[in-house]
Write a protein that holds these residues in place. Structure first.
Motif, mmCIF file in Angstrom:
data_model
loop_
_atom_site.group_PDB
_atom_site.id
_atom_site.type_symbol
_atom_site.label_atom_id
_atom_site.label_comp_id
_atom_site.label_asym_id
_atom_site.label_seq_id
_atom_site.Cartn_x
_atom_site.Cartn_y
_atom_site.Cartn_z
ATOM 1 N N ARG A 101 0.831 -1.206 0.000
ATOM 2 C CA ARG A 101 0.000 0.000 0.000
ATOM 3 C C ARG A 101 0.870 1.262 0.000
ATOM 4 O O ARG A 101 0.601 2.211 -0.745
ATOM 5 N N ALA A 109 1.226 4.188 -2.720
ATOM 6 C CA ALA A 109 1.012 5.585 -2.328
ATOM 7 C C ALA A 109 2.186 6.445 -2.786
ATOM 8 O O ALA A 109 1.979 7.551 -3.313
ATOM 9 N N VAL A 141 -5.145 10.090 -1.518
ATOM 10 C CA VAL A 141 -4.232 8.941 -1.607
ATOM 11 C C VAL A 141 -4.531 7.870 -0.555
ATOM 12 O O VAL A 141 -4.584 6.680 -0.894
ATOM 13 N N PRO A 142 -4.746 8.210 0.709
ATOM 14 C CA PRO A 142 -4.976 7.144 1.700
ATOM 15 C C PRO A 142 -6.118 6.204 1.315
ATOM 16 O O PRO A 142 -5.952 4.976 1.353
ATOM 17 N N VAL A 185 -5.363 3.740 -1.565
ATOM 18 C CA VAL A 185 -4.495 2.591 -1.293
ATOM 19 C C VAL A 185 -4.986 1.718 -0.138
ATOM 20 O O VAL A 185 -4.275 0.817 0.304
ATOM 21 N N PHE A 232 -2.454 6.290 7.784
ATOM 22 C CA PHE A 232 -1.677 6.329 6.541
ATOM 23 C C PHE A 232 -0.427 7.182 6.724
ATOM 24 O O PHE A 232 0.676 6.787 6.355
ATOM 25 N N PRO A 278 4.048 12.250 3.630
ATOM 26 C CA PRO A 278 3.647 12.159 2.230
ATOM 27 C C PRO A 278 3.838 13.487 1.477
ATOM 28 O O PRO A 278 4.277 13.491 0.323
#
Length: 176
Positions: A123, A127, A141-142, A145, A153, A165
């Motif tokens: 995952r 990401a 994004v979280p 994935v 995340f 991120p």
């Protein structure tokens, strides 16, 4: 360390058509060879896990024989292709047609890590790809994935890459 690696071949030769025909292996090898990544906390561990995954994926299989661990192969395929689903070890074991304990033990023996850690790594790897290669809003994004919690995340991503991120996206080379 020598005892742990004694069973490995001194060299592993992969033919281009084998790599091109195996998207997970291709992506894993690309992650190993990613140029220009900043070194940061956790990079050595991440590189080790990516290398372990590449070795498992590249291991020779009997040409026409069944996969030595068909249940593990089903679990790996589920993680690779359906990583965004709300998997638990129990549901992965069910997907593999195995009991939870047997699946966990066989998975760890075959892959070198637990199913949950392998799923998390998959995952987070996806990401990172989305953050570096797409314009998808960071807030999306979280969920894309498989994370229900943005905080979870964020923590998992920071643990894997040593940066948030947002910092990862900002440092990623821009694709034209």
């Amino acid at each position: 360390m020598r005892g742990e690696t004694a069973a490995l071949p001194r060299a592993l030769r992969l033919e281009r058509r084998r790599v091109e025909g195996a998207p997970l292996l291709r992506a894993t090898l690309a992650a190993l060879a990613a140029p220009g990544r900043r070194a940061g906390p956790g990079d050595r561990l991440l590189a080790l896990r990516v290398l372990e995954t590449a070795l498992v994926l590249a291991a020779p299989r009997p040409p026409d024989g069944p996969c030595p661990h068909p249940g593990i192969a089903r679990g790996l395929a589920a993680i690779e292709h359906r990583y965004a689903e709300p998997w638990t070890v129990v549901t992965l074991a069910r997907e593999a047609g195995m009991g939870r304990s047997a699946f966990t033990a066989a998975f760890r023996a075959a892959v070198g890590t637990s199913p949950a850690r392998h799923l998390t790594a998959r995952r987070i790897r996806e990401a990172a790809r989305l953050l570096a290669e797409t314009g998808l809003p960071q807030s999306a994004v979280p969920a894309r994935v498989g994370y229900r919690s943005r905080v979870g995340f964020h923590l998992a991503f920071r643990t894997a890459y040593g940066v948030t991120p947002g910092e990862y996206r900002a440092a990623a080379p821009r694709r034209v």
